[in-house]
Scaffold this motif. Structure first.
Motif, PDB file in Angstrom:
ATOM      1  N   TYR A 528      55.328  23.580  50.474  1.00 47.31           N
ATOM      2  CA  TYR A 528      55.662  23.551  49.055  1.00 47.31           C
ATOM      3  C   TYR A 528      54.356  23.818  48.302  1.00 47.31           C
ATOM      4  N   SER A 529      54.306  24.934  47.581  1.00 53.28           N
ATOM      5  CA  SER A 529      53.052  25.362  46.955  1.00 53.28           C
ATOM      6  C   SER A 529      53.240  25.568  45.461  1.00 53.28           C
ATOM      7  N   GLY A 530      52.224  25.184  44.698  1.00 57.67           N
ATOM      8  CA  GLY A 530      52.230  25.395  43.256  1.00 57.67           C
ATOM      9  C   GLY A 530      50.882  25.883  42.777  1.00 57.67           C
ATOM     10  N   ASN A 531      50.874  26.604  41.665  1.00 63.68           N
ATOM     11  CA  ASN A 531      49.628  27.095  41.095  1.00 63.68           C
ATOM     12  C   ASN A 531      49.737  27.167  39.581  1.00 63.68           C
ATOM     13  N   ALA A 532      48.614  27.044  38.903  1.00 60.62           N
ATOM     14  CA  ALA A 532      48.519  27.213  37.453  1.00 60.62           C
ATOM     15  C   ALA A 532      47.216  27.945  37.174  1.00 60.62           C
ATOM     16  N   GLU A 533      47.256  28.946  36.272  1.00 66.62           N
ATOM     17  CA  GLU A 533      46.089  29.805  36.075  1.00 66.62           C
ATOM     18  C   GLU A 533      45.942  30.206  34.611  1.00 66.62           C
ATOM     19  N   LEU A 534      44.720  30.589  34.290  1.00 65.38           N
ATOM     20  CA  LEU A 534      44.407  31.090  32.961  1.00 65.38           C
ATOM     21  C   LEU A 534      43.512  32.319  33.112  1.00 65.38           C
ATOM     22  N   ASN A 535      43.862  33.422  32.411  1.00 66.33           N
ATOM     23  CA  ASN A 535      43.099  34.675  32.439  1.00 66.33           C
ATOM     24  C   ASN A 535      42.439  34.929  31.094  1.00 66.33           C
ATOM     25  N   TYR A 536      41.271  35.568  31.158  1.00 65.62           N
ATOM     26  CA  TYR A 536      40.626  36.053  29.941  1.00 65.62           C
ATOM     27  C   TYR A 536      40.005  37.407  30.248  1.00 65.62           C
ATOM     28  N   LYS A 537      40.276  38.411  29.397  1.00 66.16           N
ATOM     29  CA  LYS A 537      39.689  39.728  29.565  1.00 66.16           C
ATOM     30  C   LYS A 537      39.166  40.220  28.226  1.00 66.16           C
ATOM     31  N   HIS A 538      37.941  40.731  28.256  1.00 67.31           N
ATOM     32  CA  HIS A 538      37.307  41.248  27.049  1.00 67.31           C
ATOM     33  C   HIS A 538      36.706  42.604  27.377  1.00 67.31           C
ATOM     34  N   GLU A 539      37.081  43.621  26.601  1.00 69.31           N
ATOM     35  CA  GLU A 539      36.553  44.957  26.821  1.00 69.31           C
ATOM     36  C   GLU A 539      35.194  45.102  26.149  1.00 69.31           C
ATOM     37  N   ILE A 540      34.282  45.779  26.866  1.00 64.72           N
ATOM     38  CA  ILE A 540      32.916  45.959  26.379  1.00 64.72           C
ATOM     39  C   ILE A 540      32.646  47.451  26.280  1.00 64.72           C
ATOM     40  N   GLY A 541      32.570  47.961  25.086  1.00 66.88           N
ATOM     41  CA  GLY A 541      32.326  49.387  24.904  1.00 66.88           C
ATOM     42  C   GLY A 541      33.512  50.215  25.355  1.00 66.88           C
ATOM     43  N   GLN A 542      33.224  51.454  25.767  1.00 68.56           N
ATOM     44  CA  GLN A 542      34.285  52.376  26.152  1.00 68.56           C
ATOM     45  C   GLN A 542      34.773  52.135  27.573  1.00 68.56           C
ATOM     46  N   GLU A 543      33.882  51.710  28.475  1.00 68.40           N
ATOM     47  CA  GLU A 543      34.267  51.598  29.873  1.00 68.40           C
ATOM     48  C   GLU A 543      33.984  50.225  30.473  1.00 68.40           C
ATOM     49  N   GLY A 544      33.398  49.326  29.727  1.00 64.49           N
ATOM     50  CA  GLY A 544      33.038  48.031  30.280  1.00 64.49           C
ATOM     51  C   GLY A 544      34.085  46.966  30.022  1.00 64.49           C
ATOM     52  N   PHE A 545      34.027  45.898  30.812  1.00 67.48           N
ATOM     53  CA  PHE A 545      34.946  44.778  30.607  1.00 67.48           C
ATOM     54  C   PHE A 545      34.376  43.533  31.270  1.00 67.48           C
ATOM     55  N   PHE A 546      34.893  42.407  30.831  1.00 63.78           N
ATOM     56  CA  PHE A 546      34.602  41.108  31.436  1.00 63.78           C
ATOM     57  C   PHE A 546      35.937  40.437  31.694  1.00 63.78           C
ATOM     58  N   PHE A 547      36.145  39.965  32.929  1.00 65.99           N
ATOM     59  CA  PHE A 547      37.428  39.354  33.294  1.00 65.99           C
ATOM     60  C   PHE A 547      37.164  38.070  34.069  1.00 65.99           C
ATOM     61  N   ILE A 548      37.909  37.013  33.721  1.00 67.37           N
ATOM     62  CA  ILE A 548      37.788  35.750  34.425  1.00 67.37           C
ATOM     63  C   ILE A 548      39.171  35.170  34.663  1.00 67.37           C
ATOM     64  N   ASN A 549      39.361  34.623  35.844  1.00 63.14           N
ATOM     65  CA  ASN A 549      40.597  33.927  36.190  1.00 63.14           C
ATOM     66  C   ASN A 549      40.232  32.548  36.714  1.00 63.14           C
ATOM     67  N   GLN A 550      40.828  31.526  36.116  1.00 57.13           N
ATOM     68  CA  GLN A 550      40.635  30.157  36.582  1.00 57.13           C
ATOM     69  C   GLN A 550      41.970  29.643  37.114  1.00 57.13           C
ATOM     70  N   ALA A 551      41.998  29.316  38.397  1.00 55.89           N
ATOM     71  CA  ALA A 551      43.251  28.917  39.043  1.00 55.89           C
ATOM     72  C   ALA A 551      43.118  27.523  39.640  1.00 55.89           C
ATOM     73  N   PHE A 552      44.246  26.824  39.674  1.00 55.28           N
ATOM     74  CA  PHE A 552      44.367  25.540  40.344  1.00 55.28           C
ATOM     75  C   PHE A 552      45.537  25.633  41.310  1.00 55.28           C
ATOM     76  N   PHE A 553      45.381  25.104  42.507  1.00 52.36           N
ATOM     77  CA  PHE A 553      46.414  25.272  43.526  1.00 52.36           C
ATOM     78  C   PHE A 553      46.631  23.980  44.303  1.00 52.36           C
ATOM     79  N   ILE A 554      47.810  23.868  44.876  1.00 52.61           N
ATOM     80  CA  ILE A 554      48.141  22.761  45.777  1.00 52.61           C
ATOM     81  C   ILE A 554      49.210  23.234  46.750  1.00 52.61           C
ATOM     82  N   THR A 555      49.050  22.884  48.014  1.00 54.55           N
ATOM     83  CA  THR A 555      50.034  23.201  49.043  1.00 54.55           C
ATOM     84  C   THR A 555      50.222  21.982  49.932  1.00 54.55           C
ATOM     85  N   GLN A 556      51.459  21.636  50.163  1.00 54.20           N
ATOM     86  CA  GLN A 556      51.788  20.546  51.081  1.00 54.20           C
ATOM     87  C   GLN A 556      52.589  21.105  52.244  1.00 54.20           C
TER      88      GLN A 556
END
Length: 729
Positions: A528-556
């Motif tokens: 039995y598995s569950g997860n919760a996550e939050l994403n953030y993406k920010h574009e930098i200029g014409q071709e750049g970007f910054f992306f972050i994912n924060q996840a929490f997980f549990i499996t029994q």
């Protein structure tokens, strides 16, 4: 007004009314602007108050119906491409051609198979997927050409654990769970399991792959119950109209030589991909204890695939993969002379794997896509040691029929599949575990529903029938919410199972003669598995970007199966009454700025065996693990990269703690035009290895007992690789 004028006015008014309310259709073909290839799965929508949408078929054709007369704006959107808006005036019976440009700002990671069997951006998919794309495969081909174990170990939540110091055998662990909970697929089909599983990742070269998709956590709806910890899906390359050829030769200071070649080209009706690779590894004793830390190895891999295009909407491929390998490890003197009485210990393995793979995809009417796939693998292993001889074979099969329906708001998948394995020792070398077989038939359904509010709801259910352990019902639900242009959130829950199998990979390798047959009344493990996550993406200029994912997980995992070795060396398998629980957090950061690329990941894992009264931690599982890479490119000629990872302390099987260790690598590449490149790479700069902290074996040299491995044992290695691509531009 006379009768004629009245009739004329009525006719004019009626024609005007019908014209004003007439509905028209737009016909179009969508292509890649750079390559000219047809793009299937592109969504074309009418903007404005009237909502209309359709999706291109396998030849890039789309028919958008029920358009009002006059001018309006349509929008074309496709993963990995820049959205295109176009003004059209209806009625217009001509065939439009739209050209889409690839979007350099996207994450370069398209979920082809592993998640929803549809095109999804990573940051907006309902399932967290990390993708190592063609760029990473090309890079790894020059750093570690022999296999993909190294690149998988660069991901923070994945642990490549070597299970034998003699053979080099290894297994893949995700989120603190043992290797048997990780499902390894090739083009969506399981090929590397059971008796053959431990050697799987050691025989897959990156040059033969388009990309590798990784899902951390349960993903059982589409691919069966075995994907409890996660799955790794290896996606094969496909030919393009332009020919592609890569030739490379690699040499390391640890006496390994790799020679690999890859060719691909597509014609109108036929296409071909071909990979051929040869690896030579001499035995090496890094820590000078008299035993090999790298076994003597000779490995040959041949993988041709023929593609057939009977129509513009249908693709059929048939491939064969042959892997032939010899490995000999042990006492360095015994490897050179197996008759040496004072240094007799050695283990020699001859491994042969032959695999047939069939894939067919056909775009039907009304945006239906039919998939048919099947595989058959025959794996044999002949094992010779100074104390015993063994020979055995394992056969695996897989077959699937699925139908995908794509609409503007839904991606529906339904299908049937069957898979099984059969292990048989040779008559001359019977073993206690005897013959072992397993067969499963399943049915699955999944719906990914895209709402106008930026919400995606993915629901799925799977029903499996196992020939020995009965029926399993596996529901799953996942939700993604696009909060705004930068923020997104997802959560999910899923169930899985795995049936008892004495041949599944363990943290350490046991002799085949130690494994005992399963006892009566054993239960399948359920998860039995569950997860919760939050994403953030920010574009930098014409071709750049910054992306972050924060996840929490549990499996029994309930009714977990453990292997226990008794005083006489026999290994028996038992269910435990209390669960195994793993939980934690996973942080993933990716950034691209100008000529720089960065990746950083950190995974915190708390894995506990609740069936124990004390010392509940799972052995050989680091609580803290981090990984990072940085790459800088100069004028398209030079590329410089750094790679680092940190592994926190682990608990040994005697409950003592290992030290933590830090791993670092560096590379520099010089490109001589588009066709030639030379790479110099150094792995393990600080020469971190387990033998720096403890001896790797106990006992006599005639009968050594090797310790369980928790760190690298091969030490520092420098390699130089030359690559030639004659058709590159």
């Amino acid at each position: 007004m006379g009768p004629i004028r009245i009739v004329f006015s009525v006719v004019v008014s009626l024609v005007s009314f019908l014209t004003a309310n007439a509905q028209h259709s737009l016909k179009a073909v969508v292509r890649d602007k750079r390559t000219g290839e047809f793009l299937s799965g592109v969504t074309i929508s009418l903007k404005g108050e009237i909502q209309r949408s359709a999706i291109t078929d396998g030849r890039g054709f789309v028919l958008l119906r029920n358009l009002p007369p006059g001018s309006d704006t349509i929008e074309l959107s496709y993963v990995g491409y820049t959205n295109l808006e176009q003004m059209v005036i209806m009625p217009d019976s001509s065939l439009f051609t739209f050209l889409l440009e690839q979007d350099a700002r996207t994450l370069n990671d398209v979920v082809v198979v592993a998640s929803t069997r549809g095109n999804e951006r990573i940051e907006t998919a309902t399932t967290k997927v990390e993708v190592l794309g063609r760029t990473e495969m090309n890079e790894e081909s020059t750093l570690k050409p022999g296999n993909i174990a190294s690149i998988l170990g660069d991901i923070s939540g994945i642990q490549i654990q070597q299970s034998s110091a003699v053979t080099g055998n290894a297994n893949v662990r995700i989120q603190g769970l043992d290797g048997r909970y990780t499902q390894i697929l090739r083009d969506g089909m399981p090929l590397y399991g059971g008796y053959s599983g431990g050697f799987g990742v050691l025989s897959i070269p990156p040059l033969d792959l388009k990309q590798v998709e990784l899902i951390k956590g349960s993903s059982s709806t589409l691919y069966g119950g075995g994907a409890i910890g996660g799955l790794i899906n290896l996606i094969s390359t496909k030919p393009r109209l332009d020919p592609e050829l890569s030739l490379l030769i690699n040499q390391t200071t640890l006496k390994e030589t790799n020679i690999n070649a890859y060719f691909a080209q597509r014609g109108k009706k036929f296409g071909l991909t071909f990979f051929g690779g040869q690896t030579f590894q001499k035995e090496v004793d890094v820590d000078k204890d008299g035993f090999s830390d790298l076994p003597k190895t000779s490995s040959t891999l041949i993988h041709p695939t023929l593609f057939f295009y009977p129509s513009e909407n249908t693709t059929v491929s048939l491939g064969w993969s042959g892997s032939f390998e010899k490995r000999t490890g042990g006492d360095m003197l015994a490897i050179a002379d197996k008759s040496n009485a004072s240094h007799p210990y050695y283990e020699a393995n001859q491994l042969n794997r032959n695999t047939l793979i069939f894939l067919a995809e056909s775009w039907l009417k009304n945006s239906y896509v039919l998939h048919v796939k099947g595989s058959f693998s025959n794996f044999s292993r002949d094992e010779h040691t100074n104390t015993y001889v063994f020979s055995g074979k394992q056969k695996n099969y897989y077959g699937e029929l699925s139908l995908v329906k794509r609409t503007a708001h839904h991606n529906l998948v339904a299908g049937l599949n069957a898979n099984g394995e059969d292990f048989a020792p040779s008559a001359a070398t019977p073993v206690p575990v005897g013959n072992f077989s397993s067969n499963v038939a399943g049915a699955f359904f999944q719906d990914t529903w895209r709402l106008p509010t930026g919400t995606k709801i993915e629901t799925g259910i799977r029903f499996d029938h196992h020939n020995q352990y009965g029926d399993f019902l596996l529901p799953r639900i996942a939700v993604f919410q696009q909060i705004n242009d930068r923020w997104g959130a997802r959560a999910g829950f899923g169930m899985g199972y795995i049936t008892p199998n004495p041949l599944m990979p363990q943290v350490r390798d046991y002799s085949i003669y130690q494994l005992q047959p399963l006892v009566a009344g054993m239960k399948a493990e359920r998860s039995y598995s569950g997860n919760a996550e939050l994403n953030y993406k920010h574009e930098i200029g014409q071709e750049g970007f910054f992306f972050i994912n924060q996840a929490f997980f549990i499996t029994q995992v309930t009714d977990p199966i453990v292997a226990e070795e008794n005083s006489s060396g026999e290994v028996n398998f038992y269910n435990k009454t209390k669960p195994l629980v793993t939980k934690g957090s996973d942080t993933y950061i990716q950034m691209h700025i100008s000529n720089w690329e960065f990746y950083m990941g950190y995974t915190f894992t708390l894995a506990e065996r609740e069936y124990l009264a004390d010392h509940q931690f799972v052995w050989y599982t680091p609580k803290h693990r981090a990984a990072a890479t940085a790459l800088y490119e100069v004028n398209g000629k030079w590329r410089v990269g750094l790679e680092a990872s940190y592994n926190g302390y682990q608990y040994r099987d005697d409950n003592s703690r290992t030290p933590d260790y830090f791993f670092m690598a560096a590379m520099v590449e010089r490109k001589f035009g588009p066709k030639w490149s030379l790479v110099l790479n150094c792995e393990n700069l600080f020469d971190e290895r387990q033998s720096r902290y403890e001896t790797l074996y106990t006992g006599l040299v005639t009968s050594p007992v090797f310790k369980t491995l928790w760190a690298p044992i091969d030490g520092r290695a420098v390699n130089i690789c030359l690559r030639f691509q004659p058709f590159a531009e």
